[in-house]
Design a protein around this motif. Structure first.
Motif, short mmCIF file in Angstrom:
data_model
loop_
_atom_site.label_atom_id
_atom_site.label_comp_id
_atom_site.label_asym_id
_atom_site.label_seq_id
_atom_site.Cartn_x
_atom_site.Cartn_y
_atom_site.Cartn_z
N CYS A 136 0.92 -1.18 0.10
CA CYS A 136 -0.01 0.10 0.04
C CYS A 136 0.93 1.16 -0.02
O CYS A 136 0.70 2.30 0.67
N VAL A 152 -7.43 5.60 0.88
CA VAL A 152 -7.17 5.50 2.35
C VAL A 152 -8.19 5.23 3.09
O VAL A 152 -8.71 4.48 4.00
N GLU A 153 -9.35 6.13 2.72
CA GLU A 153 -10.94 6.02 2.95
C GLU A 153 -11.56 4.68 2.78
O GLU A 153 -12.14 4.08 3.75
N LEU A 168 -9.53 1.89 2.61
CA LEU A 168 -8.93 0.85 3.38
C LEU A 168 -9.51 0.87 4.67
O LEU A 168 -9.85 -0.24 5.43
N ARG A 169 -9.86 2.11 5.13
CA ARG A 169 -10.57 2.29 6.42
C ARG A 169 -11.97 1.68 6.68
O ARG A 169 -12.26 1.01 7.44
N LYS A 187 -12.00 -2.01 6.72
CA LYS A 187 -11.39 -2.39 7.66
C LYS A 187 -10.34 -3.52 7.01
O LYS A 187 -9.96 -4.44 7.87
N TYR A 223 -2.27 6.62 7.09
CA TYR A 223 -3.00 5.39 7.65
C TYR A 223 -3.30 5.45 9.11
O TYR A 223 -4.19 5.39 9.44
N VAL A 261 -6.66 3.52 9.77
CA VAL A 261 -6.47 2.44 9.18
C VAL A 261 -5.81 1.17 9.97
O VAL A 261 -4.64 1.53 10.57
N THR A 279 -3.05 -0.93 10.83
CA THR A 279 -1.63 -0.89 10.09
C THR A 279 -0.83 -1.79 11.10
O THR A 279 -0.86 -1.89 12.37
#
Ligand code: ZN
Length: 452
Positions: A267, A275-276, A278-279, A282, A305, A310, A312
């Motif tokens: 990533c 990024v949004e 991925l958040r 989940k 992140y 996110v 991480t």
């Protein structure tokens, strides 16, 4: 009982949440079977010590949860130092993939065994590995007593997807939950849209059945030109990708395969919208900074992140693109690099860097009783020795904590306990002699080199 250990040290640290640290002075951890049954200051916990073997130095050891490597290819130790200083695609296509075609299951066992020993001696107690003949890697992890997730990589044209329930049933949560399994589509530029979706449907089917989830481990957004590579691959394989999709993350999301079970390695190249995504999906991100630097793939936006919640964690990638399987190095590097990059000395303080290397990794790998020193958790405990020149002075518990990230390295690792077993004692493996591992690795790698 099989394992009854009392672990002593000068200080114990655990990092349960991003930015938090729990400190115990003069700690005693009581381990029974595979678990921590109690943890606290020695004076409060010593009443349960009778009958337990004592491990550790109360004047000079620092105790931490074992580090968690969320992305590697264990047996790639066999290709360490064989092709350096190249861009990713040239490195893969000209060197790694042709050489991998010569690997035998036996090579993979010995390659993985060296990696397991290297990781354990670096304080890593859990690894998420993607490689050929994962049953051989699993055997190596079991033999030396390290926690792992294993699975077959699927990548066109080398390995097409085949359902293998036998493998999953045999290994998932096996050996007292030491070994788990992941489905592992290699990357969006080597796996078709349809294969991603078929594998993901199978994942959901497995996860209805198993108590702990099978994970979905893939490379994602590693290089700047990955979207172009995906479009070229789509053309070659004759499938369509909408013109509106501009990033690898949006592409996988459009297939419906990103969710809480995804572990996305790298990533590096993600937009604000990614990024949004991925958040909100989940997705667990594995940052492999050393590999990204070495292959000049770029610098992953770790701070974005972390600040956008996110999930991480940290990985090393394989030994041919890092070339160390050393998470202490990675932890120190992230704590330094992002401060410099963002002109902010307060970014990624010790407690955050260590969280990413421990409990953050457990969170990404869905291991909810791993990654912390806590009663009821799996006993995955690492001790580092403060008895070295560079670890001085130790004024108080904060000094030793600082040394852990800014001085600590794998050479300080002394004892390692995984699943309640003492697997490294005074820097040496307890289950297989170090010479036997080195000799068989040498024989294997020499014979492989002659074949290629
Ligand atoms: Zn990788």
């Amino acid at each position: 009982m099989e394992n009854e250990i009392g672990v002593r040290g000068k200080y114990a640290y655990s990092f349960p949440e991003l930015g938090s640290v729990e400190i115990i002075k003069d700690p005693l951890i009581i381990v029974e079977n595979d678990k921590i049954v109690s943890i606290g200051p020695y004076d409060q916990t010593k009443s349960s010590l009778a009958g337990h073997d004592i491990v550790g130095d109360k004047d000079a050891d620092v105790l931490i949860p074992g580090l968690i490597n969320t992305h590697t290819h264990a047996a790639m130790t066999l290709f360490r130092g064989i092709a350096d200083d190249l861009p990713l695609m040239e490195w893969l296509e000209k060197y790694i993939w042709p050489m991998e075609s010569h690997l035998t299951p036996d090579d993979i066992f010995h390659g993985a065994r060296l990696a397991v020993l290297e990781m354990l001696r670096s304080g890593t107690t859990t690894a998420n590995s993607m490689y050929w003949h994962p049953e051989k890697e699993a055997q190596a992890f079991v033999e030396l007593g390290m926690r792992a997730i294993v699975g077959y990589p699927i990548l066109h044209p080398i390995a097409e997807y085949k359902r293998d329930d036998m493998f999953v049933v045999k290994w998932h949560q096996s050996h007292n939950d030491l070994i788990r399994v992941a489905l592992q589509p290699h990357a969006p530029y080597t796996v078709t849209n349809e294969t991603y979706q078929v594998m993901h449907e199978l994942l959901l089917e497995y996860n209805e059945k198993f108590e702990v989830p099978v994970l979905f481990h893939t490379h994602l957004a590693e290089t700047k030109h990955e979207m172009e590579a995906i479009r070229n691959f789509a053309q070659e394989m004759d499938f369509q990708i909408s013109e509106e999709i501009t990033t690898p993350t949006q592409y996988l999301d459009s297939l419906g395969v990103l969710d809480q079970y995804t572990v996305a390695a790298h990533c590096v190249h993600t937009s604000k919208k990614d990024v949004e995504t991925l958040r909100s999906r989940k997705v667990g991100v594995s940052i492999n900074l050393v590999s990204n630097l070495k292959l000049a793939s770029g610098i992953p936006p770790l701070v974005e992140y972390v600040s956008n919640n996110v999930k991480t964690s940290l990985g090393t990638d394989g030994a041919s693109s890092n070339n160390r399987l050393d998470l202490f190095e990675t932890t120190r590097l992230i704590a330094l690099l992002y401060k410099g990059l963002h002109y902010s000395p307060t970014l990624l303080p010790i407690s955050e860097a260590m969280y990413l290397a421990t409990a953050g990794g457990a969170n990404v790998l869905h291991m909810n009783n791993v990654g912390q020193l806590k009663e009821g958790f799996k006993a995955d405990i690492v001790s580092l020795s403060l008895k070295t020149i560079e670890m001085q002075p130790i004024y108080h518990e904060k000094s030793a904590l600082s040394h852990l990230v800014y001085i600590g390295e794998r050479s300080h690792v002394k004892n390692v306990i995984v699943n309640g077993s003492l697997v490294i004692e005074n820097t040496l493996p307890t289950k297989v002699a170090i010479d036997e591992i080195l000799d068989s690795f040498k024989r294997t790698s020499t014979s492989l080199f002659e074949r290629i």
